[in-house]
Motif scaffolding. Structure first.
Motif, PDB file in Angstrom:
ATOM      1  N   LEU A  88      -1.779   9.081  -5.987  1.00  0.00           N
ATOM      2  CA  LEU A  88      -3.057   9.183  -5.303  1.00  0.00           C
ATOM      3  C   LEU A  88      -2.961   8.529  -3.929  1.00  0.00           C
ATOM      4  N   GLU A  89      -3.586   9.149  -2.964  1.00  0.00           N
ATOM      5  CA  GLU A  89      -3.823   8.502  -1.678  1.00  0.00           C
ATOM      6  C   GLU A  89      -5.327   8.278  -1.562  1.00  0.00           C
ATOM      7  N   VAL A  90      -5.708   7.031  -1.342  1.00  0.00           N
ATOM      8  CA  VAL A  90      -7.115   6.648  -1.304  1.00  0.00           C
ATOM      9  C   VAL A  90      -7.469   6.205   0.106  1.00  0.00           C
TER      10      VAL A  90
ATOM     11  N   THR B   3      -4.510   3.607   1.025  1.00  0.00           N
ATOM     12  CA  THR B   3      -3.455   3.153   0.124  1.00  0.00           C
ATOM     13  C   THR B   3      -2.836   4.362  -0.560  1.00  0.00           C
ATOM     14  N   ARG B   4      -1.606   4.188  -1.021  1.00  0.00           N
ATOM     15  CA  ARG B   4      -0.922   5.222  -1.776  1.00  0.00           C
ATOM     16  C   ARG B   4      -0.389   4.611  -3.072  1.00  0.00           C
TER      17      ARG B   4
ATOM     18  N   ASP C  46       0.797  -1.235   0.000  1.00  0.00           N
ATOM     19  CA  ASP C  46       0.000   0.000   0.000  1.00  0.00           C
ATOM     20  C   ASP C  46       0.827   1.281   0.000  1.00  0.00           C
ATOM     21  N   ASP C  47       2.117   1.187  -0.350  1.00  0.00           N
ATOM     22  CA  ASP C  47       2.953   2.384  -0.443  1.00  0.00           C
ATOM     23  C   ASP C  47       3.722   2.393  -1.760  1.00  0.00           C
TER      24      ASP C  47
ATOM     25  N   GLY D   8       3.335   5.157   4.720  1.00  0.00           N
ATOM     26  CA  GLY D   8       2.247   4.375   5.285  1.00  0.00           C
ATOM     27  C   GLY D   8       1.161   5.235   5.871  1.00  0.00           C
ATOM     28  N   GLY D   9       0.087   4.582   6.232  1.00  0.00           N
ATOM     29  CA  GLY D   9      -1.055   5.280   6.802  1.00  0.00           C
ATOM     30  C   GLY D   9      -1.941   4.289   7.517  1.00  0.00           C
TER      31      GLY D   9
END
Length: 773
Positions: free
Chosen positions: A265-267, A235-236, A211-212, A229-230
């Motif tokens: 994009l970050e979703v 996700t990125r 996810d990065d 990360g987040g």
């Protein structure tokens, strides 16, 4: 369901991804069904159709009367479509590389055509890459679903724009091939590397892992994690379900020209409702809790940023006001100082072109356009002079090309006009002051040809000659064309030629060895006067043998939804059609209003009118062919998958006096259950336009069923959820109506297992044969 755009979607229907890049389209519409009790008359079940007099009733023959067996029907690709695909020139101009099958199936190898020696050779096979037999991860499987990717082996590759370095993704890992032919493995982890992309210089490859966004140096294999990360559910570097499935935006990050920055994009899907997708594969159940934004639900929160590779710092795009928007079609300016993207409001009635300052993240809306119905993303190309860009938009009900000012967005010159459409924007030859594009012919609207027009609007020129559909890509020097072309009576050829000159190489592969024995006939293109005088186009294949005085049942093959055009002057052997016609069916297909390829004015009647205009046109087509002496309009079947499945069920429920037997696969039954981006585009807001949703709801029509209806759905369909069929089942049960059902426990929206495809095809054909005889 998926909204394919332009000619790439057309070729996807034929199983081809080629030339200038390809886009997927709806899965081959081969419905599935279950054979149930044959003798229903004693049980009081309704008959499919009133029988015609014996003297005129044409007989449906057995499968042995066709040279095309069930096994042959499901073999892929279809005859003639074993062709090179994804052809592209190498950066040094010495080669044209492409994917092709050495065995005539869907297993691809990488080939190269040497422009100096005019010979081809295999560069690479999947077996040459370590780990190529590794099973796909769920993430990779779902991406393949979104892209309608059926090929195996080497399924993708990418040249660096300015260096003879080639990216080769394989089984979740990343490889590169240098000019001298050496293969380097860049990654080797348990986690898959998703959507790898090589930068213009060939020095770095970026990808998504866990996810990065990561980047790996090609020379040293050193990896750098660019995003940190987040929270779970974010996700990125990946586009979300709506972007991939409905907005034709497969990528979630975009390299700058200088190889030093990446827009991504970050979703955030944490507030998106979950839908359980349960299936059975092997010994254990497979449960996926899918983030799925249905109509009226919360969409993912998406923001875009630009990360600097040196500092690993992200600059987020700044907007003057927070508003829900779809962000699509990212393009960097040639100098890398600006980023361009398009935004659509949630109902997709307003489209804007936005410029982003790459250093500050400040955004400026250059101009916007609105529509009373909906707007698709436009084609956009910034020119190297950094002063102008090319843009496509609706002009007089058709898509045309214009030149605009990059600083203000103001129009400079309209380049094309007329009652025809620019289908695909191609290469810009700035040295020659012209742009290439694919368009339908003025005299032959079902053809596609390569044209160019000068950037001052003068000198429009056609570069392809043969009638039919051309998918032609022009190289960077505007000297060489790679052209896939075919017609309804001419199998595909793949040639490399000088622009406007001689053929350099013919890449066409031999026709299937058994083709002559199959007895394939070309369908007839028919025109139909539709409601309000609109001209509709259809394809018709009559029975192989027509006895004098006999009438034969009709089988309507339908898709009918937006984003797809099925009737074109291109090679379509369709062995399913051939088999049915061999056995005594009249096979017919029509592109109704709302389908693509003929401009926004032809599509617009569908708006807030789903379930009405399509059926009205299909009935007009049925009326037109019913005038032929051999057509029995008292025996009509209809056959569709996805939107076509909706149409098949709709026909039986809304026009039971005209359609008598239907097979409906993977269908939406209530559009309130489908995703937001697709449905709200055509039906509007579920609150403000509730009547449009009610009118399109099949469950409200369940009591009308009089004919034979088969419903079929895969449990693991993450696109059109099984819930759609479940709700129609409940409605039919409540109305005490008999129907048939088949569920595939381990398949998704497109059926991939060979056994499932064979079973589905055989059961489908025999069900029509039994109930329309």
């Amino acid at each position: 369901m998926h909204k394919a755009q332009g000619l790439a979607g057309v070729l996807a229907l034929a199983g081809v991804l080629s030339g200038c890049g390809g886009a997927g389209e709806p899965w081959p519409k081969r419905p599935l069904l279950n054979e149930m009790t044959k003798d229903r008359a004693a049980e009081g079940a309704p008959k499919a159709a009133a029988p015609a007099a014996d003297a005129t009733r044409g007989t449906i023959l057995g499968p042995e009367k066709s040279a095309i067996t069930y096994e042959r029907l499901v073999k892929m690709p279809e005859p003639g479509w074993n062709i090179p695909r994804m052809a592209m020139p190498s950066p040094d101009g010495k080669l044209v590389t492409y994917l092709a099958s050495e065995s005539g199936d869907m297993t691809m190898s990488l080939f190269a055509f040497d422009l100096s020696t005019r010979t081809s050779k295999v560069l690479l096979r999947a077996s040459d890459l370590p780990g190529s037999s590794k099973p796909l991860s769920r993430e990779e499987e779902l991406r393949r679903e979104r892209q309608r990717q059926r090929a195996m082996g080497i399924v993708a590759y990418q040249w660096a724009e300015k260096a003879p370095v080639m990216l080769l993704p394989s089984s979740g890992d990343v490889f590169v091939r240098k000019a001298e032919g050496a293969i380097t493995r860049l990654t080797e982890t348990k986690e898959p590397e998703l959507d790898p992309q090589i930068c213009a210089s060939g020095e770095r490859v970026a990808f998504v892992r866990s996810d990065d966004v990561w980047v790996v140096d090609v020379a040293t294999r050193k990896e750098t994690r660019l995003t940190t990360g987040g929270p779970a559910g974010t996700t990125r570097g990946q586009s979300d379900f709506l972007g991939q499935e409905e907005l034709d935006e497969p990528h979630g990050f975009f390299w700058s020209p200088g190889c030093d920055k990446i827009a991504y994009l970050e979703v955030d899907e944490r507030e998106v409702p979950e839908h359980p997708v349960l299936g059975y594969r092997g010994e254990k159940p497979d449960l996926m809790m899918q983030k799925y934004p249905a109509v009226g639900d919360k969409n993912p929160k998406v923001r875009a940023g630009i990360v600097d590779l040196k500092t690993k710092k992200t600059t987020w795009l700044k907007w003057p006001a927070e508003a829900e928007r779809y962000m699509v079609r990212f393009h960097w300016a040639p100098d890398g100082n600006s980023l361009y993207l398009q935004t659509l409001d949630r109902l997709q009635k307003r489209r804007a072109l936005v410029r982003v300052d790459a250093k500050s993240g400040e955004t400026k809306e250059l101009f916007s356009e609105t529509s009373a119905t909906w707007l698709d993303p436009a084609s956009f190309k910034p020119l190297d002079d950094s002063k102008r860009f090319l843009w496509t938009r609706d002009i007089g009900g058709h898509i045309h090309l214009e030149l605009r000012d990059i600083a203000t967005g103001a129009p400079i010159k309209q380049l094309t006009s007329g009652d025809w459409d620019v289908q695909l924007l191609g290469r810009v030859d700035e040295a020659g002051g012209r742009v290439f594009y694919i368009a339908d012919g003025k005299e032959a609207p079902l053809d596609r040809q390569l044209y160019s027009v000068k950037l001052d609007g003068s000198e429009t020129k056609r570069w392809t000659e043969e009638p039919g559909v051309h998918y032609a890509g022009v190289d960077r020097t505007a000297k060489i064309v790679t052209d896939i072309h075919s017609a309804k009576d001419r199998a595909p050829k793949v040639v490399i030629r000088e622009l406007g000159g001689a053929v350099i190489g013919d890449l066409t592969l031999p026709m299937d060895a058994d083709f002559a024995s199959l007895g394939v006939r070309s369908p007839e293109i028919v025109t139909v006067d539709g409601p309000g005088g609109v001209k509709l186009y259809g394809s018709l294949l009559p029975p192989r043998v027509i006895e004098p005085g006999k009438k034969y049942p009709v089988l309507v093959m339908v898709y009918g939804g937006p984003g797809v055009q099925t009737v074109l002057n291109m090679w379509s052997p369709s062995l399913l059609w051939q088999h049915l016609a061999d056995r005594g069916f009249v096979v017919f297909q029509l592109d109704n209003r709302g389908t693509s390829g003929r401009g926004p004015a032809f599509e617009a009647p569908l708006y807030k009118n789903v379930g009405h205009v399509e059926l009205e046109d299909q009935i007009a087509g049925l009326d037109a062919i019913a005038k032929r002496s051999y057509v029995d309009a008292s025996r009509v079947g209809i056959f569709g998958h996805s939107y076509g499945g909706y149409m098949a069920a709709l026909a039986l429920l809304k026009a039971p006096d005209r359609f008598h037997v239907g097979v409906a696969g993977s269908l939406v039954t209530d559009f309130r259950l489908y995703d937001s981006a697709y449905t709200e585009r055509y039906l509007g807001s579920p609150k403000e336009d509730a009547k449009a949703y009610e009118a399109a709801d099949l469950t409200k029509l369940a009591g009308n069923l009089r004919g034979k209806l088969f419903l079929l759905h895969a449990l693991m369909d993450e696109n059109v959820h099984f819930q759609n069929t479940a709700e129609l089942i409940d409605a039919l049960v409540a109305a005490n109506k008999r129907f048939d059902l088949l569920v595939f426990p381990g398949e998704r929206h497109g059926y991939r297992a060979p056994a499932a495809r064979l079973y589905a095809t055989q059961r489908s054909i025999e069900y029509f044969a039994e109930n329309l005889r």
